[in-house]
Design a protein around this motif. Structure first.
Motif, PDB file in Angstrom:
ATOM      1  N   ILE A  45       0.726  -1.090   0.463  1.00 14.48           N
ATOM      2  CA  ILE A  45      -0.275   0.074  -0.178  1.00 14.48           C
ATOM      3  C   ILE A  45       0.601   1.820   0.427  1.00 14.48           C
ATOM      4  CG2 ILE A  45      -1.792   1.538   0.677  1.00 14.48           C
ATOM      5  CD1 ILE A  45      -2.592  -1.391   0.111  1.00 14.48           C
TER       6      ILE A  45
ATOM      7  N   SER B 279      -6.353   4.302  -4.212  1.00 18.22           N
ATOM      8  CA  SER B 279      -6.050   4.534  -2.958  1.00 18.22           C
ATOM      9  C   SER B 279      -6.624   3.822  -1.783  1.00 18.22           C
ATOM     10  CB  SER B 279      -7.578   6.109  -2.567  1.00 18.22           C
ATOM     11  OG  SER B 279      -6.651   6.221  -1.287  1.00 18.22           O
ATOM     12  N   ALA B 280      -6.214   3.287  -1.439  1.00 13.09           N
ATOM     13  CA  ALA B 280      -6.957   2.281  -0.368  1.00 13.09           C
ATOM     14  C   ALA B 280      -7.278   2.774   0.665  1.00 13.09           C
ATOM     15  CB  ALA B 280      -5.453   1.501   0.653  1.00 13.09           C
ATOM     16  N   SER B 281      -7.876   3.553   0.763  1.00 13.25           N
ATOM     17  CA  SER B 281      -8.948   4.710   1.724  1.00 13.25           C
ATOM     18  C   SER B 281     -10.241   3.880   1.246  1.00 13.25           C
ATOM     19  CB  SER B 281      -8.925   6.032   1.523  1.00 13.25           C
ATOM     20  OG  SER B 281      -9.005   7.122   0.830  1.00 13.25           O
TER      21      SER B 281
ATOM     22  N   VAL C 174       3.455  -1.435   4.243  1.00  9.82           N
ATOM     23  CA  VAL C 174       3.011  -0.249   4.430  1.00  9.82           C
ATOM     24  C   VAL C 174       4.496  -0.242   4.839  1.00  9.82           C
ATOM     25  CG1 VAL C 174       1.586   1.332   5.352  1.00  9.82           C
ATOM     26  CG2 VAL C 174       0.597  -0.771   4.784  1.00  9.82           C
TER      27      VAL C 174
ATOM     28  N   LEU D  46       1.541   6.000   5.877  1.00  9.72           N
ATOM     29  CA  LEU D  46       0.504   6.530   6.456  1.00  9.72           C
ATOM     30  C   LEU D  46       0.432   7.340   7.273  1.00  9.72           C
ATOM     31  CD1 LEU D  46       0.093   3.246   8.948  1.00  9.72           C
ATOM     32  CD2 LEU D  46      -1.466   3.672   7.320  1.00  9.72           C
TER      33      LEU D  46
ATOM     34  N   VAL E 254      -1.689   9.388   5.267  1.00 10.88           N
ATOM     35  CA  VAL E 254      -3.182   9.187   4.231  1.00 10.88           C
ATOM     36  C   VAL E 254      -4.275  10.007   5.199  1.00 10.88           C
ATOM     37  CG1 VAL E 254      -4.278   7.368   4.498  1.00 10.88           C
ATOM     38  CG2 VAL E 254      -1.955   6.569   3.861  1.00 10.88           C
TER      39      VAL E 254
ATOM     40  N   VAL F 153      -6.739   7.394   7.935  1.00 12.02           N
ATOM     41  CA  VAL F 153      -5.840   6.345   8.011  1.00 12.02           C
ATOM     42  C   VAL F 153      -6.451   5.071   8.855  1.00 12.02           C
ATOM     43  CG1 VAL F 153      -4.139   5.048   9.991  1.00 12.02           C
ATOM     44  CG2 VAL F 153      -4.001   7.331   8.895  1.00 12.02           C
TER      45      VAL F 153
ATOM     46  N   VAL G 194      -7.738   2.499   5.721  1.00 12.24           N
ATOM     47  CA  VAL G 194      -6.484   2.556   5.189  1.00 12.24           C
ATOM     48  C   VAL G 194      -6.402   0.641   5.462  1.00 12.24           C
ATOM     49  CG1 VAL G 194      -4.255   2.288   4.252  1.00 12.24           C
ATOM     50  CG2 VAL G 194      -5.714   4.790   3.913  1.00 12.24           C
TER      51      VAL G 194
ATOM     52  N   GLU H 260      -9.038  -1.755   4.787  1.00 12.27           N
ATOM     53  CA  GLU H 260      -8.713  -2.212   3.781  1.00 12.27           C
ATOM     54  C   GLU H 260      -7.532  -3.363   4.081  1.00 12.27           C
ATOM     55  OE1 GLU H 260      -9.849  -3.127  -0.225  1.00 12.27           O
ATOM     56  OE2 GLU H 260     -10.824  -2.035   1.591  1.00 12.27           O
ATOM     57  N   VAL H 261      -6.537  -2.923   4.542  1.00 12.84           N
ATOM     58  CA  VAL H 261      -5.410  -4.358   4.899  1.00 12.84           C
ATOM     59  C   VAL H 261      -5.917  -5.151   5.251  1.00 12.84           C
ATOM     60  CG1 VAL H 261      -3.168  -4.078   5.603  1.00 12.84           C
ATOM     61  CG2 VAL H 261      -3.747  -2.489   4.397  1.00 12.84           C
TER      62      VAL H 261
END
Length: 207
Positions: A42, A90-92, A107, A111, A114, A117, A120, A123-124
């Motif tokens: 990410i 975006s992983a958000s 990662v 962070l 971001v 946070v 994200v 999602e992880v």
């Protein structure tokens, strides 16, 4: 992303990341030596982690929302001889990737910049197989005192120059609030400029 922002990320932020963070290369090597299997990274950035992925990594999915940084990473990826793909998002927000389909997530120094946070980290957690580790390295807020005050004072200018980077982010607290087990993370002193020298490194897992 505007053309100006794309150029700024590629030519300014990308160069600063490539040349200003070589001091943490030994830390990258130590952190990533145990990464295995199918990996999602990410905030892939300019691809600084690529040289440190061991042969045990069989596939890499690189998530990077910045077109400018992804452009700087392209030659490194082209020379990498294992299966890989880039997800420009975006992983958000939910990524077009299957849940519980990765053996590890990486990662590193992401962070801090971001906005959301929690989103994200959630999602992880969605992407990782049960019990799979998150390999993490971040610069973080200093303990309360003079350096913490300096970090807070630098926030506006630092963030404007470096893609929203917050030198005073309490990342361990964010992980704890999101339900991660942070007991295997350790506080370190990074070989970086003083405002971003306090660091947090290691592995975290969902509870």
């Amino acid at each position: 992303m505007t053309p100006l922002k794309q150029v700024w990320d590629r030519e300014v932020v990308g160069r600063l990341l490539d040349h200003g963070m070589t001091g943490v290369d030994p830390l990258r090597a130590e952190l990533l030596r145990d990464v295995r299997g199918r990996v999602v990274e990410i905030g892939f950035g300019t691809g600084a982690n690529l040289p440190f992925y061991p042969d045990a990594v069989t596939e890499l999915v690189a998530v990077e929302p910045s077109v400018g940084l992804a452009e700087r990473a392209r030659p490194r990826l082209a020379a990498w001889d294992r299966p890989h793909r880039v997800v420009s998002a975006s992983a958000s927000r939910p990524l077009p990737l299957d849940a519980r389909s990765f053996d590890a997530a990486v990662v590193t120094f992401v962070l801090c910049s971001v906005n959301d946070v929690r989103a994200v980290l959630d999602e992880v957690a969605r992407l990782l197989a049960p019990g799979a580790p998150l390999f993490l390295a971040e610069h973080v807020a200093a303990p309360r005192g003079p350096l913490r005050s300096v970090q807070k004072a630098l926030r506006p200018a630092w963030g404007a120059l470096l893609g929203g980077c917050d030198p005073a982010r309490d990342t361990r607290a964010r992980l704890d609030e999101s339900g991660w087990d942070t007991s295997a993370l350790r506080d370190v002193s990074l070989d970086l400029p003083l405002p971003v020298r306090p660091g947090l490194v290691g592995t975290a897992r969902t509870r």
